[in-house]
Write an enzyme that holds these catalytic residues in place. Structure first.
Site, mmCIF file in Angstrom:
data_model
loop_
_atom_site.group_PDB
_atom_site.id
_atom_site.type_symbol
_atom_site.label_atom_id
_atom_site.label_comp_id
_atom_site.label_asym_id
_atom_site.label_seq_id
_atom_site.Cartn_x
_atom_site.Cartn_y
_atom_site.Cartn_z
ATOM 1 C CG HIS A 156 38.883 40.312 -3.548
ATOM 2 N ND1 HIS A 156 39.581 40.939 -4.492
ATOM 3 C CD2 HIS A 156 37.836 40.848 -3.538
ATOM 4 C CE1 HIS A 156 38.801 41.829 -5.029
ATOM 5 N NE2 HIS A 156 37.666 41.614 -4.295
ATOM 6 C CG ASP A 184 36.550 46.990 1.260
ATOM 7 O OD1 ASP A 184 35.595 47.665 1.360
ATOM 8 O OD2 ASP A 184 36.834 45.775 0.815
ATOM 9 C CD GLU A 234 43.350 41.732 -4.215
ATOM 10 O OE1 GLU A 234 42.679 40.356 -4.415
ATOM 11 O OE2 GLU A 234 43.094 42.553 -4.853
ATOM 12 C CG ASP A 268 41.412 38.248 -6.450
ATOM 13 O OD1 ASP A 268 40.342 38.421 -6.037
ATOM 14 O OD2 ASP A 268 42.356 39.128 -6.643
HETATM 15 P P1 PGA Z 1 31.706 43.151 -7.380
HETATM 16 O O1 PGA Z 1 32.894 42.973 -6.460
HETATM 17 O O2 PGA Z 1 30.524 42.945 -6.484
HETATM 18 O O3 PGA Z 1 31.786 44.532 -8.035
HETATM 19 O O4 PGA Z 1 31.758 42.318 -8.543
HETATM 20 C C1 PGA Z 1 32.916 42.310 -5.692
HETATM 21 C C2 PGA Z 1 34.324 42.329 -4.860
HETATM 22 O O5 PGA Z 1 35.170 42.366 -5.352
HETATM 23 O O6 PGA Z 1 34.255 41.824 -3.792
#
Ligand code: PGA
Length: 259
Positions: free
Chosen positions: A137, A66, A142, A135
């Protein structure tokens, strides 16, 4: 879905690096990379194995999940910059072997389609590293993302923007929009490695692994994939109902089976 629960975050990184090393050493590899804090220890481990163990990425292509809309590739928090700084620029990827989305493209829909075509023309991703948001994702899909979605623009939840504010300078806003591989795109990879560490991920991990397949928890879509390895530490596993079974399964796993 195989669920591997390990004592610490460093154990998680070591096991993830084992899976990636085995794939990369087996021949030309398309490696799917994630950004965020979770995979950093895995990248460190791979950099170390490159420096001291002869692990080479010269025959590996990398594909990012992404990108933020509106950040030029030169911005320090663009995923283009982050992945070069944290991983690809510190091992021996060829310069043209790292692929990502252009967040400043004038036509974002065309950019998303271009990336889908790049992925398809490459033959697809062999092994994809994934983090998980609080959440649920994956990528930046999302809640309520279509389980069949392809690469497209998404709007970040305010929760994700707050989670990611730690990466940005004081007062600098996290972009509202992103381009992300869709859940259908991610499910096209041949092997998915979902990594999670820390208690803050326990709820999302439990929903993804043991909850129903539902768009409200996008990572639950991984239950539809034939080859998923979930590698988590004890803290991230703390809300799983079948923890004992996962530990027992891993302990008694046949040695020939691999990851
Ligand atoms: P993080 O993010 O590894 O910084 O916890 C994970 C994500 O949002 O996919």
């Amino acid at each position: 879905m195989e669920i591997i629960i390990l004592p610490t975050d460093l154990d998680v990184a070591g096991k993830a690096a084992d899976a990636i090393e085995e794939q990369v050493r087996s021949g030309p590899t398309n490696l799917g990379l994630a950004t965020g804090l979770t995979p950093l220890a895995t990248y460190q481990e791979l950099i170390e194995r490159h420096r001291t163990g002869g692990l080479s990425f010269a025959n590996t292509k990398a594909f990012l999940l992404d990108e933020y809309v509106g950040l030029p590739a030169t911005h320090p928090q663009s995923y283009h910059s982050v992945i070069r700084r944290e991983f690809t620029g510190r091992v021996d990827f060829r310069a043209d072997a790292v692929h990502g989305l252009k967040g400043t493209a004038a036509d974002l829909a065309a950019e998303a389609e271009r990336y889908e075509n790049v992925l398809e023309a490459s033959g697809g991703v062999d092994i994809q590293i994934l983090g998980i948001g609080t959440d649920g994702h994956v990528g930046f899909n999302e809640p309520m993302s279509s389980l069949a979605s392809r690469t497209r623009i998404k709007t970040l939840t305010q929760g994700t923007r707050q989670d990611n504010a730690r990466f940005f300078e004081d007062g600098e806003a996290v972009p509202d929009h992103v381009l992300t591989q869709g859940l259908g795109t991610i499910l096209s990879a041949r092997h998915l490695l979902l990594l999670a560490v820390g208690e803050s991920k326990a709820e999302a991990v439990a929903a993804a692994v043991e909850g129903p397949v539902a768009a409200v928890c996008p990572a639950s879509a991984l239950q539809l994939h034939p080859h998923v390895t979930v590698i988590i530490d004890e803290a991230a596993a703390s809300l799983l109902n079948h923890r004992e079974y996962y530990l027992d399964t891993f302990t008694r796993k046949p040695a020939w089976q691999g990851l």
